[in-house]
Design an enzyme around this catalytic site. Structure first.
Site, PDB file in Angstrom:
ATOM      1  N   HIS B   8       0.846  -1.197   0.000  1.00  0.00           N
ATOM      2  CA  HIS B   8       0.000   0.000   0.000  1.00  0.00           C
ATOM      3  C   HIS B   8       0.883   1.249   0.000  1.00  0.00           C
ATOM      4  CE1 HIS B   8      -3.188   2.423   2.580  1.00  0.00           C
ATOM      5  NE2 HIS B   8      -2.827   3.074   1.499  1.00  0.00           N
ATOM      6  N   TYR B 194     -10.796   8.852   6.045  1.00  0.00           N
ATOM      7  CA  TYR B 194     -10.223   7.549   5.690  1.00  0.00           C
ATOM      8  C   TYR B 194     -10.618   6.500   6.731  1.00  0.00           C
ATOM      9  CZ  TYR B 194      -6.999   9.754   2.295  1.00  0.00           C
ATOM     10  OH  TYR B 194      -6.437  10.429   1.244  1.00  0.00           O
ATOM     11  N   HIS B 225      -5.558   0.108   6.577  1.00  0.00           N
ATOM     12  CA  HIS B 225      -5.346   0.782   7.874  1.00  0.00           C
ATOM     13  C   HIS B 225      -6.060   0.064   9.013  1.00  0.00           C
ATOM     14  CE1 HIS B 225      -3.218   3.988   5.957  1.00  0.00           C
ATOM     15  NE2 HIS B 225      -4.244   4.400   5.249  1.00  0.00           N
ATOM     16  N   GLU B 284       2.593   2.262   4.360  1.00  0.00           N
ATOM     17  CA  GLU B 284       2.052   3.355   3.561  1.00  0.00           C
ATOM     18  C   GLU B 284       3.008   4.523   3.390  1.00  0.00           C
ATOM     19  OE1 GLU B 284      -1.219   5.837   4.590  1.00  0.00           O
ATOM     20  OE2 GLU B 284      -1.381   6.389   2.496  1.00  0.00           O
TER      21      GLU B 284
END
Lengths: 346, 346
Positions: B8, B194, B225, B284
């Site tokens: 990601h 998010y 996440h 990330e």
């Protein structure tokens, strides 16, 4: 038995007459009549409380509950401002009646006539009436008045909310942020929507804490259900706050956090990050977690044993279970007298 | 150095020409021209990658990254379907060029021309082109196409999405759920929005897992996440799932979860609940947590040491860091050959 206060309880088993009235609002449209609270008998209200609320308090060992209308049924998105006002009146009347029947156990907290596009100034008469004339000690605030559609509600950190915050500070009653229904088809109401807004309220209040509590130093705000993922994914949040020059760790103590979460790890994290001075106990009877956990045979919301097992001192435990709630809902517990014009006098 | 795959990663430092084009879309309106990817020199792209992405991979010990357009800049809400298509083409062209420059390190994943009110059938040509003709191995899916305003997007569990899910299954590429910009003034984009949508996608896919994976048994979905608070407030979720006769614990393993979370407790919870077979590593880069933690002196997103300290066996660690990602992004790593009509042959 030790005293235990639950700061976040809703009347989730109201008398059927309430549902009949609510259902009728759909048919009657924007100019229907209000609800006649006198039509509810004391027996009907006591019966309704006896179905879930009072037995749950007994079973769980809760002495006193801050008692408010059910969050999901507030439904501020529905209908005109008149429809919302009629429903708010009915809902708060019911709470007043219920608490009057059990004055040692149930302490009233109200919802407000929040309606899409209606500014906070127009909610204040209801708040003042309930607090000054009927002894309500807090209120639930829906941060998403329209239920996720236009007109979207300004962030709870926005100055749009200041008239409410000024009145709350004046009356010295806390606001408990709690979403209600949503129109968003991707947000399950109590599986997603509540959690999303718990998190959003926590984030935005903390993000603007320096300004908000400079402008309202005595404002009392309560974040519910642990604030979604705001405390749990704390390093994601700390990264954002650090980058913006904000101190995540200290702002957490500017508000109170209710402990209506259902696993000990989350409670531990709350104690570690927030500290025992800003936590208030709740298991949210009778709500989402009123379900037997097959693993333990206990209900998920039977969380007092989890608090007892946190390894706190007796003094720390007392803060979470009793003392902090008494300070927060000071109108219920303090020996102060309150003038009906809302000015507190020692 | 051991191999480590980050599933990601976004191109968050694109060449300035991309921003210039994007800014111009506001001025040009719904009928502006597309972006000429040939106008970007290899040097400009390599320079942009050298600013943050490649040094971060080196510093963190990441061998290979699934590389996609920045999530916040997808912005599917903005403009007409033509505007969205032009921007999607530009964004995916950039990823293709970047990955072609560093074929051993960056593996391409695309965004899709999702546009408010446009059904999934109309996104599939872009997906097929990128996968079959350019070797893209996955895609990011925005569950909130309009950015929180009307027309609201159906839940990712809704059959509205089935044409996409059928194509994903046929191509054997995973979809990674990731929100983008929001119009909701109460949802900070990467502090709230998010997280809210991570949670919403997790909840709705899990809630409907029996149907979705009956209809698409080979569908590959990735929750990002850590799924907001979905795994962390697990007893709230278990109460809801139990009451609905659903088995929370088993459905968690029907999808993959990326580990782009930044504290070890959250990782521990993910390992405990989901298990090592369904977790894939990500920190990330370079995103929200690309900030130095003053407490540790390390960046928040420098999370490989946290995984190493989870107390896993070497085989378990290898699953999270390498093996699961290879199986998930099988088009990048397997020795299978893929026909350009999208049918996988062994």
């Amino acid at each position: 038995m030790h005293m235990v206060i639950d700061v976040h309880c809703h009347f989730t088993s109201p008398p059927a007459a309430m549902d009949t009235y609510r259902a009728g609002q759909i048919a009657r449209g924007p100019h229907g009549p209000g609800f006649n609270a006198a039509s509810l008998s004391d027996e009907a209200i006591a019966d309704a409380l006896g179905k879930r609320q009072l037995p749950a308090m007994d079973a769980k060992g809760i002495s006193q509950a801050i008692f408010s209308p059910a969050a999901y049924s507030m439904g501020h998105h529905f209908g005109s401002e008149t429809v919302v006002r009629n429903w708010t009146t009915a809902s708060n009347d019911l709470i007043q009646r219920a608490c009057a029947l059990f004055p040692g156990r149930l302490i009233p907290s109200c919802q407000l006539p929040q309606s899409p596009g209606v500014p906070p100034e127009r909610w204040l008469d209801e708040l003042e009436f309930r607090v000054n004339s009927q002894g309500f000690v807090g209120c639930n605030i829906n941060p998403d008045i329209s239920g996720g559609v236009a007109p979207l509600t300004p962030s709870v950190a926005d100055e749009w909310w200041y008239p409410l915050y000024a009145k709350l500070e004046e009356l010295q009653v806390p606001a408990h942020f709690h979403a209600s229904a949503t129109q968003n088809p991707a947000f399950h109401f109590n599986g997603v929507n509540y959690t999303a807004w718990d998190h959003a309220c926590a984030f935005d209040i903390m993000w603007a804490a320096d300004r908000i509590f400079r402008d309202f130093p005595r404002l009392k705000l309560v974040i519910t259900h642990g604030g979604g993922a705001f405390l749990l994914q704390y390093n994601r949040m700390r990264a954002l706050f650090d980058k913006a020059g904000k101190d995540y760790d200290s702002v957490l103590r500017r508000v109170h956090w209710d402990m209506a979460v259902y696993e000990q790890e989350t409670m531990q994290t709350m104690v570690k990050l927030v500290g025992v001075d800003s936590l208030v106990y709740s298991c949210e009877m009778c709500g989402t977690a009123d379900v037997v956990d097959k693993r333990t045979g206990r209900k998920f919301d039977d969380t007092l044993p989890l608090v007892r097992a946190l390894g706190l001192t007796a003094a720390e435990e007392s803060k979470i279970l009793v003392d902090n709630a008494k300070a927060l809902f000071s109108r219920a517990f303090s020996s102060e007298s309150f003038r009906t014009d809302g000015v507190t006098v020692a």
